[in-house]
Motif scaffolding. Structure first.
Motif, PDB file in Angstrom:
ATOM      1  N   ALA A 293       0.828  -1.204   0.000  1.00 59.05           N
ATOM      2  CA  ALA A 293       0.000   0.000   0.000  1.00 59.05           C
ATOM      3  C   ALA A 293       0.864   1.257   0.000  1.00 59.05           C
ATOM      4  N   THR A 294       1.970   1.216   0.741  1.00 62.70           N
ATOM      5  CA  THR A 294       2.883   2.352   0.761  1.00 62.70           C
ATOM      6  C   THR A 294       3.454   2.608  -0.625  1.00 62.70           C
ATOM      7  N   LEU A 295       3.874   1.552  -1.300  1.00 65.43           N
ATOM      8  CA  LEU A 295       4.439   1.693  -2.643  1.00 65.43           C
ATOM      9  C   LEU A 295       3.394   2.221  -3.623  1.00 65.43           C
ATOM     10  N   ALA A 296       2.173   1.721  -3.516  1.00 64.57           N
ATOM     11  CA  ALA A 296       1.112   2.178  -4.423  1.00 64.57           C
ATOM     12  C   ALA A 296       0.887   3.680  -4.258  1.00 64.57           C
ATOM     13  N   ASN A 297       0.946   4.166  -3.029  1.00 68.50           N
ATOM     14  CA  ASN A 297       0.728   5.587  -2.762  1.00 68.50           C
ATOM     15  C   ASN A 297       1.849   6.444  -3.347  1.00 68.50           C
ATOM     16  N   VAL A 298       3.112   6.078  -3.064  1.00 67.90           N
ATOM     17  CA  VAL A 298       4.212   6.906  -3.543  1.00 67.90           C
ATOM     18  C   VAL A 298       4.310   6.860  -5.071  1.00 67.90           C
ATOM     19  N   ARG A 299       4.013   5.714  -5.659  1.00 72.60           N
ATOM     20  CA  ARG A 299       4.038   5.636  -7.126  1.00 72.60           C
ATOM     21  C   ARG A 299       3.029   6.599  -7.741  1.00 72.60           C
ATOM     22  N   LYS A 300       1.850   6.650  -7.157  1.00 72.80           N
ATOM     23  CA  LYS A 300       0.808   7.530  -7.675  1.00 72.80           C
ATOM     24  C   LYS A 300       1.202   9.000  -7.534  1.00 72.80           C
ATOM     25  N   VAL A 301       1.681   9.377  -6.353  1.00 74.63           N
ATOM     26  CA  VAL A 301       2.025  10.778  -6.091  1.00 74.63           C
ATOM     27  C   VAL A 301       3.210  11.219  -6.943  1.00 74.63           C
ATOM     28  N   TYR A 302       4.280  10.432  -6.939  1.00 76.62           N
ATOM     29  CA  TYR A 302       5.465  10.811  -7.707  1.00 76.62           C
ATOM     30  C   TYR A 302       5.190  10.788  -9.207  1.00 76.62           C
ATOM     31  N   GLY A 303       4.362   9.851  -9.650  1.00 80.48           N
ATOM     32  CA  GLY A 303       4.015   9.794 -11.060  1.00 80.48           C
ATOM     33  C   GLY A 303       3.308  11.052 -11.526  1.00 80.48           C
ATOM     34  N   GLU A 304       2.389  11.551 -10.716  1.00 84.30           N
ATOM     35  CA  GLU A 304       1.673  12.781 -11.054  1.00 84.30           C
ATOM     36  C   GLU A 304       2.624  13.983 -11.068  1.00 84.30           C
ATOM     37  N   ARG A 305       3.521  14.040 -10.082  1.00 83.04           N
ATOM     38  CA  ARG A 305       4.472  15.150 -10.030  1.00 83.04           C
ATOM     39  C   ARG A 305       5.418  15.126 -11.235  1.00 83.04           C
ATOM     40  N   ALA A 306       5.837  13.938 -11.631  1.00 84.47           N
ATOM     41  CA  ALA A 306       6.710  13.826 -12.801  1.00 84.47           C
ATOM     42  C   ALA A 306       5.977  14.276 -14.064  1.00 84.47           C
ATOM     43  N   ARG A 307       4.708  13.894 -14.176  1.00 80.08           N
ATOM     44  CA  ARG A 307       3.918  14.293 -15.349  1.00 80.08           C
ATOM     45  C   ARG A 307       3.802  15.808 -15.423  1.00 80.08           C
ATOM     46  N   VAL A 308       3.508  16.430 -14.286  1.00 75.27           N
ATOM     47  CA  VAL A 308       3.350  17.888 -14.248  1.00 75.27           C
ATOM     48  C   VAL A 308       4.675  18.583 -14.558  1.00 75.27           C
ATOM     49  N   MET A 309       5.776  18.071 -14.006  1.00 76.19           N
ATOM     50  CA  MET A 309       7.068  18.705 -14.273  1.00 76.19           C
ATOM     51  C   MET A 309       7.436  18.602 -15.750  1.00 76.19           C
ATOM     52  N   GLY A 310       7.196  17.451 -16.367  1.00 80.78           N
ATOM     53  CA  GLY A 310       7.515  17.296 -17.783  1.00 80.78           C
ATOM     54  C   GLY A 310       6.719  18.263 -18.643  1.00 80.78           C
ATOM     55  N   ALA A 311       5.424  18.386 -18.350  1.00 82.25           N
ATOM     56  CA  ALA A 311       4.588  19.310 -19.120  1.00 82.25           C
ATOM     57  C   ALA A 311       5.024  20.751 -18.912  1.00 82.25           C
ATOM     58  N   ALA A 312       5.403  21.085 -17.673  1.00 78.51           N
ATOM     59  CA  ALA A 312       5.823  22.453 -17.371  1.00 78.51           C
ATOM     60  C   ALA A 312       7.154  22.786 -18.045  1.00 78.51           C
ATOM     61  N   LEU A 313       8.088  21.853 -18.070  1.00 78.86           N
ATOM     62  CA  LEU A 313       9.366  22.090 -18.734  1.00 78.86           C
ATOM     63  C   LEU A 313       9.165  22.349 -20.228  1.00 78.86           C
ATOM     64  N   THR A 314       8.292  21.565 -20.844  1.00 77.88           N
ATOM     65  CA  THR A 314       8.016  21.748 -22.262  1.00 77.88           C
ATOM     66  C   THR A 314       7.367  23.110 -22.520  1.00 77.88           C
ATOM     67  N   ARG A 315       6.447  23.475 -21.650  1.00 79.77           N
ATOM     68  CA  ARG A 315       5.724  24.742 -21.819  1.00 79.77           C
ATOM     69  C   ARG A 315       6.632  25.945 -21.573  1.00 79.77           C
ATOM     70  N   GLU A 316       7.447  25.897 -20.530  1.00 77.80           N
ATOM     71  CA  GLU A 316       8.212  27.070 -20.112  1.00 77.80           C
ATOM     72  C   GLU A 316       9.550  27.216 -20.841  1.00 77.80           C
ATOM     73  N   LEU A 317      10.156  26.092 -21.233  1.00 80.55           N
ATOM     74  CA  LEU A 317      11.482  26.160 -21.833  1.00 80.55           C
ATOM     75  C   LEU A 317      11.508  25.744 -23.300  1.00 80.55           C
ATOM     76  N   GLY A 318      10.475  25.046 -23.749  1.00 79.44           N
ATOM     77  CA  GLY A 318      10.381  24.689 -25.157  1.00 79.44           C
ATOM     78  C   GLY A 318      11.597  23.930 -25.658  1.00 79.44           C
ATOM     79  N   ASP A 319      12.099  24.336 -26.837  1.00 81.49           N
ATOM     80  CA  ASP A 319      13.227  23.611 -27.416  1.00 81.49           C
ATOM     81  C   ASP A 319      14.569  24.055 -26.842  1.00 81.49           C
ATOM     82  N   ALA A 320      14.549  24.881 -25.800  1.00 78.04           N
ATOM     83  CA  ALA A 320      15.789  25.258 -25.117  1.00 78.04           C
ATOM     84  C   ALA A 320      16.270  24.146 -24.185  1.00 78.04           C
ATOM     85  N   VAL A 321      15.445  23.111 -24.013  1.00 80.60           N
ATOM     86  CA  VAL A 321      15.819  22.001 -23.146  1.00 80.60           C
ATOM     87  C   VAL A 321      15.388  20.685 -23.781  1.00 80.60           C
ATOM     88  N   GLU A 322      16.183  19.638 -23.569  1.00 77.98           N
ATOM     89  CA  GLU A 322      15.863  18.285 -24.016  1.00 77.98           C
ATOM     90  C   GLU A 322      15.822  17.361 -22.816  1.00 77.98           C
TER      91      GLU A 322
END
Length: 399
Positions: A293-322
């Motif tokens: 249950a602990t693993l299921a929780n952290v996977r869900k939370v970290y997965g969402e944070r990673a998704r948001v960070m990836g989208a934000a990097l693409t939006r804010e930095l565009g092709d200036a970052v890979e």
């Protein structure tokens, strides 16, 4: 007369990450620099119950000196835990260490003589570079991509340098976030047998995959049962730090008996044994069955944070970052392109980012040789979604 320190200290420097933390006292700063889990994710109630059970059921064992190899009930629970991941190991086939970092230190002590060659990934875990250099290793850097170490080049390096061992973080590496493909994992095993070369598999992040329907490939250790003769050439390091609590300092190492015996001897000189209270607490936690249950929780939370960070990097930095969107772990590994007149040097970018109130770690210190100064590491683990959005927005201004 000034103190005369050991000459081996000339080979190492203070951690660049630790030095960066000194800058983080600025009010309002958002940090993507740390490599640790979110304390809000800790199962405090479960750990408290486990500690209470340890003191109730076997207080003498929890509070007394213990065996250097580890507290026997924990070794049994860890063997069962590894069994759920496809690894058949007896309790006496592993030793408990004070975090997986101690396992790496014990490998340095037992395996490295001054001048020995050791192959590491480029980039790799900074503390590993420091640890192995402390024991006099000459580090050889093997290139990686999003699918982990390039096994064709790794073979060439093994042939050329005849290393004492090869150190890999196959699953969601630090700092790279890379996931070694199944095909390459099998190739690594083949290389181990072909060249009689020890492979050190460091696996602190393997349980932190984001998609329950798509777990990572089995560990190199697990796959070794498919290739006769390969198991003896694998040393596997595991840790509870990223999935339960870093403060418990509970890790383990699985390796051939002779290596475990030498590591145990060296551990006697270091700390006698890992905290028996911490070990007993971890044993009770695993016994209680709360880990899934602990693993299921952290996977869900970290997965969402990673998704948001990836989208934000693409939006804010565009092709200036890979970057490659991580499938698990705690980190983004990114490279500045300099496109659009944006900054290309990550060290300069880090200074500008601090001025904007956000911190990350430049990538250069993670390379044993020939650093790529355009790379940098971001951790999404300790910032909530709102802070990630705001922090990446500040990065956009800094670029």
């Amino acid at each position: 007369m000034p103190l005369q320190f050991a000459t081996r200290l000339n080979n190492v420097e203070t951690s660049a990450i630790r030095e960066l933390f000194k800058l983080l006292g600025k009010p309002g700063i958002i940090s993507f620099a740390g490599g640790f889990p979110d304390s809000a994710m800790f199962d405090v109630a479960g750990i408290k119950a486990a500690a209470d059970a340890a003191l109730t059921e076997e207080p003498g064992g929890a509070l007394q000196y213990g065996a250097t190899e580890g507290y026997e009930p924990l070794r049994q629970q860890l063997a069962a835990f590894m069994g759920t991941k496809g690894v058949e190991v007896a309790p006496d086939g592993l030793i408990v260490t004070t975090g997986s970092q101690q396992a790496l230190d014990l490998l340095g002590k037992t395996m490295i003589s001054p001048g020995d060659k050791v192959i590491v990934e480029g980039p790799t875990f900074l503390a590993t570079i420091q640890c192995f250099r402390l024991y006099g290793a000459e580090l050889v850097s093997a290139p990686i991509d999003a699918h982990g170490v390039d096994t064709e080049q790794l073979e060439q390096l093994i042939v050329e340098h005849k290393p004492k061992f090869v150190y890999l973080i196959p699953t969601f590496g630090n700092p790279s976030g890379a996931l070694l493909s199944l095909e390459r994992r099998r190739k690594v095993l083949e290389l181990a047998v072909k060249y009689q070369t020890l492979i050190v598999e460091d696996d602190p992040y393997g349980d932190l995959y984001f998609d329950p329907a798509s777990p990572p490939p089995r560990s190199v250790l697990s796959l070794s049962k498919d290739l006769p003769g390969s198991r003896e050439w694998i040393a596997h390091c595991g840790s509870m730090s990223k999935v339960l609590s870093p403060g418990l300092r509970v890790g383990w190492m699985i390796a051939q008996p002779e290596l475990l015996a030498k590591a145990t001897m060296c551990k006697q000189f270091s700390d006698a044994h890992t905290s028996t209270f911490a070990q007993a607490t971890a044993a009770q936690y695993l016994k209680a069955g709360r880990m899934p249950a602990t693993l299921a929780n952290v996977r869900k939370v970290y997965g969402e944070r990673a998704r948001v960070m990836g989208a934000a990097l693409t939006r804010e930095l565009g092709d200036a970052v890979e970057f490659t969107q991580p499938q698990g772990g705690l980190f983004f590994w990114a490279r500045l392109t300099g496109k659009g007149g944006k900054v290309k040097d990550a060290g300069e970018f880090a200074k500008r980012a601090i001025e904007q109130g956000v911190a990350f770690v430049p990538g250069a210190p993670f390379y044993a040789k020939d650093p790529d100064v355009s790379t940098f590491r971001l951790s999404f683990a300790t910032a909530d979604v709102g802070k990630i959005e705001e922090g990446v927005g500040r990065l956009g201004k800094a670029a």
